[in-house]
Design an enzyme around this catalytic site. Structure first.
Site, PDB file in Angstrom:
ATOM      1  CD  GLU A  31      -2.763  -1.221   2.434  1.00 52.11           C
ATOM      2  OE1 GLU A  31      -3.624  -2.114   2.471  1.00 52.11           O
ATOM      3  OE2 GLU A  31      -2.535  -0.470   3.407  1.00 52.11           O
ATOM      4  CB  CYS A  87      -5.738  -0.536   4.193  1.00 53.90           C
ATOM      5  SG  CYS A  87      -5.828  -2.062   5.128  1.00 53.90           S
ATOM      6  CG  HIS A 110      -9.428  -3.579   5.995  1.00 51.29           C
ATOM      7  ND1 HIS A 110     -10.019  -4.327   6.985  1.00 51.29           N
ATOM      8  CD2 HIS A 110      -8.694  -4.434   5.240  1.00 51.29           C
ATOM      9  CE1 HIS A 110      -9.642  -5.589   6.847  1.00 51.29           C
ATOM     10  NE2 HIS A 110      -8.839  -5.680   5.794  1.00 51.29           N
TER      11      HIS A 110
END
Length: 181
Positions: free
Chosen positions: A16, A103, A123
């Site tokens: 990421e 995320c 997320h």
């Protein structure tokens, strides 16, 4: 040349953070990795040691066009616990600069009331922290200058969405060709 800062905290999600670094550097952006501690060495969630280009304490990061917040556990928690990092994120939002968060990192916005009301994704483990936002069950969501990604599986899509707002379309096409996409 567009300037991008990628904030790294111990426990960050490797793909990421580094996928946006890779894609944006291929496109000619000046991408700087920044440790949020006084040490340049930052340990990823996957136990890969990464040496950041600089630290939050030794560089003024207000000149960037974009700031990128990777997730990863406990990386996004450590990032959100950094008063300096949170102030910097607020500065970018207030000054209408791009913020990318993927995320668990959007929870930093939620926990600090930054960019409330915006459309986001994140997320599923932090979704409940995003009550003051318009959560969308999508891989990538862009709302004005805020770009969010759901998780590690969408790191490449996230990186290209960041690239779309900073780079020319033919530059992006050249990057994709070079990557066999």
């Amino acid at each position: 040349m567009k300037k991008v800062y990628v904030l790294l905290a111990d426990g960050f999600e490797l793909i990421e953070a580094l996928t946006p670094v890779d894609v944006l550097r291929r496109g000619g952006a000046d991408v700087v990795t920044v440790s949020i501690t006084s040490e340049k060495d930052v340990m990823s969630a996957q136990k890969v040691l990464v040496k950041a280009d600089t630290t939050l304490k030794e560089t003024d990061l207000k000149d960037g066009d974009m700031i990128v917040l990777p997730g990863g556990y406990p990386g996004y928690v450590n990032l959100g616990n950094s008063k300096e990092a949170v102030e910097l994120i607020k500065y970018y939002v207030i000054n209408d600069k791009f913020v990318g968060a993927i995320c668990g990192a959007p929870s930093i916005l939620g926990n600090n009331g930054i960019a409330s009301g915006k459309k986001i994704t994140c997320h599923t483990s932090v979704k409940e922290l995003m009550k003051n936002y318009q959560y969308e069950e999508k891989n990538i969501v862009k709302d004005e200058k805020l770009i969010t990604g759901m998780g590690a599986g969408y790191a490449l899509d996230f990186a290209f969405k960041l690239a779309e707002v900073l780079l020319e379309p033919d530059t992006i096409n050249k990057i994709k060709t070079g990557m066999e996409l």
